[in-house]
Write an enzyme that holds these catalytic residues in place. Structure first.
Site, PDB file in Angstrom:
ATOM      1  N   SER A  57     -33.387 145.569 130.305  1.00 44.51           N
ATOM      2  CA  SER A  57     -32.988 146.643 131.207  1.00 44.51           C
ATOM      3  C   SER A  57     -32.059 147.622 130.509  1.00 44.51           C
ATOM      4  CB  SER A  57     -32.278 146.083 132.443  1.00 44.51           C
ATOM      5  OG  SER A  57     -31.893 147.144 133.310  1.00 44.51           O
ATOM      6  N   LYS A  59     -35.341 139.480 135.790  1.00 42.22           N
ATOM      7  CA  LYS A  59     -35.521 140.927 135.608  1.00 42.22           C
ATOM      8  C   LYS A  59     -36.203 141.549 136.822  1.00 42.22           C
ATOM      9  CE  LYS A  59     -35.647 144.911 133.434  1.00 42.22           C
ATOM     10  NZ  LYS A  59     -36.661 145.738 134.044  1.00 42.22           N
ATOM     11  N   HIS A 100     -33.589 141.860 139.421  1.00 42.06           N
ATOM     12  CA  HIS A 100     -32.740 142.987 138.998  1.00 42.06           C
ATOM     13  C   HIS A 100     -33.345 144.300 139.466  1.00 42.06           C
ATOM     14  CE1 HIS A 100     -32.117 146.354 136.209  1.00 42.06           C
ATOM     15  NE2 HIS A 100     -30.904 145.880 135.987  1.00 42.06           N
ATOM     16  N   ASN A 101     -34.643 144.472 139.249  1.00 39.32           N
ATOM     17  CA  ASN A 101     -35.294 145.722 139.644  1.00 39.32           C
ATOM     18  C   ASN A 101     -35.351 145.867 141.156  1.00 39.32           C
ATOM     19  OD1 ASN A 101     -35.669 145.890 136.885  1.00 39.32           O
ATOM     20  ND2 ASN A 101     -37.763 146.632 137.045  1.00 39.32           N
ATOM     21  N   GLU A 135     -32.113 147.090 142.135  1.00 39.97           N
ATOM     22  CA  GLU A 135     -32.087 148.502 141.743  1.00 39.97           C
ATOM     23  C   GLU A 135     -32.755 149.380 142.797  1.00 39.97           C
ATOM     24  OE1 GLU A 135     -34.588 150.924 138.451  1.00 39.97           O
ATOM     25  OE2 GLU A 135     -33.417 149.239 137.658  1.00 39.97           O
TER      26      GLU A 135
END
Length: 481
Positions: free
Chosen positions: A131, A185, A188-189, A192
């Protein structure tokens, strides 16, 4: 061309692969280069060959041969079938113990499949979330590698050196086995998505409630970025809102089509959460908000039928109080988004036996990544104090922050509803908070209905076991299910 033996290789030299290769070379690693079209390989060497030691190859055979053993190869190509195609081309050329790393945004289920298949061939496969965008890839990203401990022993020193550094700590840890890195990940997105939607809603509220320009909203975001809301996304929001369009001279944001695109990671996050039974409502609403923005024909029809303005005239009576309310509501909603994300990580860790360290994840998200923010230090502290924390919302710091902001949160959502300004992420986050703390939910009625029409049974508050009521009989007797 150099004849040096390369420590690590990168195949796939689009923007992210190119910058990751440069980052590796800048940090002293000799990097083997390969791309399907050699022109991109040559371009990297021509443009940046002075940044370190590169070993370019035209063929995949020469590329593999240029690597010291055991070989370490980063794959940076489009997710899905292109990744499988590259792996299938590489594996016949590799030896037992070699490491293949997919640094793209792969679906974690694909990573689990690939890791198992390569493990059976004596190869190590690592799915590593990266990232930070193209700038992070070059200057220091947050890296989330999964895979075997053996693979990380070889890969860790490399990734930890090229990763972002915060207080002397690299933003990279071994997340866990097989697909754990790409799972983290993915979440995480998803966070986001929620973070960006919440910021967009705050911007909309400020413009509608105060009747101010994007540049004036930018000034508010700059001020917020000096306090608890400090983050990369808040910082660049101010930059975007302050930017004037070269063509019209007006705010660029007003010249951009209001249709948010997505590449799939938010959708994967929501699908995974549904499979695991985790209520990530803020992330889900953010994902659906993007989908709604793309239904332009439906939106046009609705404007024709119902009008396109807000439901009622709206002007905040006290500018400073309103700005403070939006700020507090934004912070509380962000806490919910992160809390739900970390709940999702824990659920995945338990389901797949990954033993993910949530405090460690918070540590590596403090730098390099898109959602880096000041309060990730607080998240790390919360998990350091209690690794088995049931939810971030009850950690002392976050419980106090949300409690201090809840009245503002309610005012903002209520004002938005009255004015007809959509705030799906703010509203769903508040509803989640209220549902979580409620003493008794109406789910009891749902269970009664399910038992009535489908004999699905229910549990009692005063007895153990499952029960069924004979709804169709005259006496409606209750019996153990």
């Amino acid at each position: 061309m150099s004849t040096a033996t390369a420590r690590i290789g990168v195949t796939g030299l689009a923007v992210m692969g190119r910058n990751l290769a440069r980052n590796l070379a800048r940090n002293g690693f000799t990097v083997a280069l390969h791309n399907r079209t050699y022109a991109k390989t040559q371009s990297l060497v021509d443009d940046h060959g002075d940044e370190g030691e590169f070993v370019p190859s035209e063929s995949v055979e020469d590329f593999v041969a240029s690597l010291e053993k055991p070989r370490t190869i980063i794959v940076m190509v489009k997710a899905g079938e292109p990744t499988d195609a590259v792996i299938d081309e590489l594996t016949p050329l590799l030896d037992e113990g070699d490491v293949v790393i997919d640094c793209g945004n792969a679906q974690f289920t694909d990573t689990r499949r690939r890791e198992e298949a390569l493990r059976e061939q004596g190869l190590n496969f690592v799915g590593a979330g990266v990232s930070g965008g193209e700038e992070g890839a070059l200057l220091g990203p947050s890296i989330m590698p999964g895979g075997s401990v053996e693979a990380y022993e070889r890969l860790g020193p490399v990734f930890e050196k090229i990763a972002a550094q915060v207080d002397g700590t690299p933003c990279c840890i071994h997340i866990g086995p097989d697909g754990a890195g790409h799972f983290v990940k993915m979440v995480h997105n998803g966070i986001e998505y929620a973070d960006m939607q919440l910021i967009a809603e705050a911007y909309d509220l400020l413009r509608e409630g105060l009747g101010i320009t994007p540049a004036e909203v930018a000034d508010i975001f700059r001020e917020w970025n000096q306090g608890d809301l400090e983050s990369f996304l808040i910082e660049i929001t101010a930059d975007v809102l302050a930017h004037n369009d070269a063509r019209t001279g007006k705010a660029l944001v007003d010249s951009i089509v209001d249709e948010a695109e997505q590449k799939g990671t938010g959708r994967w996050t929501v699908q995974s959460a549904l499979d695991l039974g985790v209520p990530i409502t803020g992330i889900a609403e953010a994902t659906f908000a993007r989908s709604l923005s793309g239904h332009r024909e439906q939106r046009a029809a609705a404007r024709e039928a119902f009008g396109g303005g807000t439901g009622n005239a709206w002007a905040a009576e006290d500018r400073e109080s309103f700005i403070e309310d939006v700020s507090r509501a934004l912070y509380a909603s962000k806490v919910v988004a992160y809390a739900q994300g970390f709940d999702h990580i824990q659920a995945g860790s338990e389901a797949f036996d990954w033993a993910i360290d949530r405090g460690g994840v918070a540590t590596i998200w403090r730098g390099g990544c898109i959602i880096r923010a000041r309060f990730l230090d607080r998240i790390k502290e919360a998990y350091d104090a209690d690794p088995d924390l049931t939810t971030l919302l009850v950690a002392p710091y976050f419980a106090a922050a949300v409690s201090d902001g809840v009245d503002s949160w309610r005012r903002v959502v209520a004002d938005a509803v009255r004015a007809g300004v959509p705030t799906p992420a703010f509203s769903s986050s508040l509803a989640y908070f209220d549902g979580l703390r409620r003493g008794r939910l109406p789910a009891a009625l749902i269970q009664g209905l399910r038992d009535n029409f489908g004999a699905h049974s229910y549990r009692r508050v005063d007895d153990d076991g499952a029960f069924h009521t004979g709804w169709a009989t005259d006496d409606r007797l209750e019996s153990p299910a």
